[in-house]
Design a protein around this motif. Sequence first.
Motif, short mmCIF file in Angstrom:
data_model
loop_
_atom_site.label_atom_id
_atom_site.label_comp_id
_atom_site.label_asym_id
_atom_site.label_seq_id
_atom_site.Cartn_x
_atom_site.Cartn_y
_atom_site.Cartn_z
N GLU A 122 -0.57 8.66 1.25
CA GLU A 122 -1.75 7.90 1.62
C GLU A 122 -2.08 6.83 0.57
O GLU A 122 -2.41 5.70 0.92
CB GLU A 122 -2.96 8.83 1.77
N TYR A 123 -1.98 7.22 -0.70
CA TYR A 123 -2.34 6.29 -1.76
C TYR A 123 -1.37 5.12 -1.84
O TYR A 123 -1.76 3.99 -2.10
CB TYR A 123 -2.43 7.00 -3.11
N LEU A 124 -0.08 5.39 -1.67
CA LEU A 124 0.91 4.32 -1.75
C LEU A 124 0.76 3.35 -0.58
O LEU A 124 0.93 2.14 -0.73
CB LEU A 124 2.31 4.89 -1.81
N GLU A 125 0.41 3.87 0.58
CA GLU A 125 0.15 2.99 1.70
C GLU A 125 -1.12 2.17 1.44
O GLU A 125 -1.19 0.98 1.74
CB GLU A 125 0.00 3.80 3.00
N TYR A 126 -2.11 2.81 0.84
CA TYR A 126 -3.38 2.13 0.51
C TYR A 126 -3.15 0.94 -0.43
O TYR A 126 -3.78 -0.09 -0.29
CB TYR A 126 -4.34 3.14 -0.13
N VAL A 127 -2.23 1.07 -1.41
CA VAL A 127 -1.96 -0.04 -2.34
C VAL A 127 -0.84 -0.96 -1.82
O VAL A 127 -0.17 -1.62 -2.58
CB VAL A 127 -1.64 0.46 -3.77
N LYS A 128 -0.66 -0.95 -0.50
CA LYS A 128 0.24 -1.87 0.20
C LYS A 128 1.72 -1.68 -0.16
O LYS A 128 2.47 -2.63 -0.24
CB LYS A 128 -0.18 -3.31 -0.05
N MET A 129 2.12 -0.41 -0.38
CA MET A 129 3.52 -0.09 -0.66
C MET A 129 4.28 0.22 0.63
O MET A 129 5.45 0.54 0.59
CB MET A 129 3.62 1.11 -1.61
N GLY A 130 3.63 0.15 1.76
CA GLY A 130 4.27 0.42 3.04
C GLY A 130 3.92 1.79 3.57
O GLY A 130 3.26 2.60 2.90
N PRO A 131 4.40 2.08 4.78
CA PRO A 131 4.02 3.33 5.44
C PRO A 131 4.76 4.58 4.94
O PRO A 131 4.38 5.69 5.28
CB PRO A 131 4.37 3.06 6.91
N GLY A 132 5.82 4.42 4.15
CA GLY A 132 6.56 5.58 3.64
C GLY A 132 7.36 6.23 4.73
O GLY A 132 7.58 5.64 5.76
N PRO A 133 7.87 7.43 4.59
CA PRO A 133 7.56 8.36 3.50
C PRO A 133 8.40 8.15 2.24
O PRO A 133 8.15 8.76 1.22
CB PRO A 133 7.87 9.72 4.12
N LEU A 134 9.41 7.26 2.29
CA LEU A 134 10.26 7.06 1.11
C LEU A 134 9.89 5.76 0.41
O LEU A 134 9.72 4.72 1.05
CB LEU A 134 11.74 7.04 1.51
N TYR A 135 9.80 5.80 -0.91
CA TYR A 135 9.47 4.63 -1.72
C TYR A 135 10.49 4.49 -2.84
O TYR A 135 11.02 5.48 -3.33
CB TYR A 135 8.07 4.76 -2.33
N CYS A 136 10.75 3.28 -3.23
CA CYS A 136 11.67 3.02 -4.33
C CYS A 136 10.88 2.46 -5.51
O CYS A 136 10.16 1.48 -5.36
CB CYS A 136 12.73 2.02 -3.89
N PHE A 137 10.99 3.11 -6.66
CA PHE A 137 10.33 2.65 -7.86
C PHE A 137 11.39 2.17 -8.84
O PHE A 137 12.30 2.91 -9.17
CB PHE A 137 9.50 3.77 -8.51
N TYR A 138 11.28 0.94 -9.30
CA TYR A 138 12.23 0.37 -10.24
C TYR A 138 11.60 0.36 -11.63
O TYR A 138 10.52 -0.20 -11.82
CB TYR A 138 12.61 -1.05 -9.83
N THR A 139 12.26 0.99 -12.58
CA THR A 139 11.81 0.99 -13.96
C THR A 139 12.94 0.40 -14.79
O THR A 139 13.98 1.04 -14.96
CB THR A 139 11.51 2.43 -14.43
N PRO A 140 12.78 -0.81 -15.33
CA PRO A 140 13.87 -1.46 -16.06
C PRO A 140 14.02 -0.98 -17.50
O PRO A 140 14.61 -1.66 -18.31
CB PRO A 140 13.47 -2.94 -16.01
N PHE A 141 13.51 0.18 -17.81
CA PHE A 141 13.59 0.72 -19.16
C PHE A 141 13.64 2.24 -19.08
O PHE A 141 13.38 2.82 -18.03
CB PHE A 141 12.38 0.28 -20.01
N HIS A 142 13.99 2.86 -20.19
CA HIS A 142 14.02 4.31 -20.28
C HIS A 142 13.46 4.69 -21.65
O HIS A 142 13.90 4.15 -22.66
CB HIS A 142 15.45 4.83 -20.13
N LEU A 143 12.49 5.57 -21.68
CA LEU A 143 11.87 6.02 -22.93
C LEU A 143 12.23 7.49 -23.14
O LEU A 143 11.50 8.38 -22.74
CB LEU A 143 10.35 5.83 -22.86
#
Length: 139
Positions: A1-22
């Motif tokens: 629900e929250y990801l759809e709310y912030v305009k990330m699309g309807p889901g259920p799968l999302y892709c998060f890109y992190t160009p770094f690793h800590l």
Amino acid sequence: EYLEYVKMGPGPLYCFYTPFHLPHLEISSTIGRAALLSDPTVSPLGGPACDTVAVAKRDLESGEVLDGLGGYCAYGLIENWRVSRAERLLPMGISEGCRLKKEVPKDTALTYDDVELPPGRTIDRLREAQCSTFKSQDS
């Protein structure tokens, strides 16, 4: 629900890109991915590109035992892998416990020829295996 709310699309799968690793913050997920999923978080594109080599912090005396990373004898500098191998430079991670065979002036890179390695260390066997594996990159 929250990801759809912030305009990330309807889901259920999302892709998060992190160009770094800590790694120091993500150690548990890094270990989990490696152990459970055989999925490395970070993997090299090829063989080694550089080494952190030990450099004398001060004038060092013959017979002195190096105290390793964070100690009073040496600091680390990054050097290209080929140069490090060709000049037999001593990696900082291997320096701890090594006894100097001769005096080494301040700000001079230490070499394998300058030290006597402690006998029977696993780190030395691992380093030799690494060097043998990537021997073709030395030239």
